[in-house]
Write an enzyme that holds these catalytic residues in place. Structure first.
Site, PDB file in Angstrom:
ATOM      1  N   ARG A   7       0.841  -1.198   0.000  1.00 11.97           N
ATOM      2  CA  ARG A   7       0.000   0.000   0.000  1.00 11.97           C
ATOM      3  C   ARG A   7       0.877   1.249   0.000  1.00 11.97           C
ATOM      4  O   ARG A   7       0.621   2.221  -0.682  1.00 11.97           O
ATOM      5  CB  ARG A   7      -0.916   0.041   1.250  1.00 11.97           C
ATOM      6  N   HIS A  31      -7.119   7.621  11.363  1.00 14.62           N
ATOM      7  CA  HIS A  31      -6.710   6.207  11.396  1.00 14.62           C
ATOM      8  C   HIS A  31      -5.241   6.017  11.110  1.00 14.62           C
ATOM      9  O   HIS A  31      -4.803   4.929  10.749  1.00 14.62           O
ATOM     10  CB  HIS A  31      -7.548   5.394  10.395  1.00 14.62           C
TER      11      HIS A  31
END
Ligand code: NAD
Ligand code: APR
Length: 231
Positions: free
Chosen positions: A56, A106
């Site tokens: 990612r 987050h």
């Protein structure tokens, strides 16, 4: 405190090429959350987790902010004291579009955190060296991301930001994790922009609902915010 809060989820980064979580083809269709994003998974799936987040992180090098990020950056630059940007996203597309002081609820993908002492370390888009240990305490690093089942310590800042908020904009979030409807009930104006309705959102509580791509809806949103701030 800002009068306008721009709250976003994975949907605002979708047109930059980063997959969302719950849309068709979203991340949670391809990966099992408990394999890579469940608190404690680092103990029995550390390798999977680090590999997933390395991929990612490296993907960020191949994507760019889109027109929605840039339009919000221009709006924030014009009204620096009136616009707060809060996101559930862990990518750095707002930063790269020139936005300031983004609140990442987050966590942040280009950053690692020591599992023992909490020291953070910016590594950008590179893979995490498996032998990479904390210079402060010799502990091991993990992605600086909030996993399912973990406390999300930045949420108190969301509540603080919403205390002064008069105009709430939500772009690209299904509401499955952070419920914003109750905030929308207590502001003067609220705009929700998603592709389609979400089971986790009561669209009736929003002043305006735009079922459009963020890059198509953002000019209308910016226009409404500017008229409100100039009003
Ligand atoms: P959750 O909704 O149960 O939140 C866990 C904790 O976050 C709660 O115990 C609370 O402390 C706080 N919290 C959550 N929603 C809140 C709210 N509306 N107001 C105040 N506090 C709130 O989420 P979870 O399923 O346990 O996952 C933990 C967090 O990690 C979630 O917010 C989730 O979105 C995030 N997460 C991020 C990624 C990523 O890749 N960025 C992946 C998985 C989970
Ligand atoms: N423009 C606007 N909205 C979009 C676009 C787009 N181009 N593409 C998708 N969307 C909308 C979808 O309609 C959906 O409502 O974005 C939303 C994406 O929802 P999710 O995939 O659930 O992402 P998000 O709401 O950010 O998830 C919240 O859950 O897994 C955790 O921590 C993770 O931060 C994530 C949190």
């Amino acid at each position: 405190m800002a009068r306008v809060v721009i709250f976003s989820g994975a949907g605002i980064s979708a047109e930059s090429g980063l997959s969302t979580f719950r849309d068709t083809g979203g991340l949670w269709e391809k990966y099992r959350i408990e394999e890579i994003c469940q608190a404690g998974c680092l103990s029995w799936n550390r390798e999977n987790t680090l590999t997933f987040y390395d991929a990612r992180r490296e993907q960020l090098a191949s994507v760019e902010p889109n027109a929605a990020h840039y339009a919000l950056s221009k709006l924030q630059a014009k009204y620096p004291n009136d616009i707060a940007i809060i996101t559930q996203n862990v990518d750095d597309l707002f930063e790269r579009a020139g936005c300031k002081e983004i609140l990442h609820l987050h966590g942040f993908l280009p950053r690692l955190r020591c599992e023992q002492c909490g020291t953070t370390h910016l590594i950008g888009y590179t893979k995490q060296e498996r032998t990479f240990t904390c210079k402060n305490c010799g502990g091991s690093f993990r992605p600086d991301i909030v996993f399912f089942g973990e406390a999300a310590p930045m949420y108190e800042h969301l509540y603080e930001a919403m205390e002064e908020c008069q105009f709430l904009v939500i772009i690209g979030s299904s509401g499955n994790v952070v419920a914003m409807d109750h905030f929308a009930l207590h502001v003067k104006v609220s705009i929700l922009n998603n592709l389609e309705p979400s089971n986790a959102i009561n669209e009736r509580v929003y002043t305006k609902v735009l079922h459009q791509k963020a890059t198509e809806a953002v000019d209308e949103i910016v226009g409404d915010v500017e008229r409100f701030l100039q009003g």
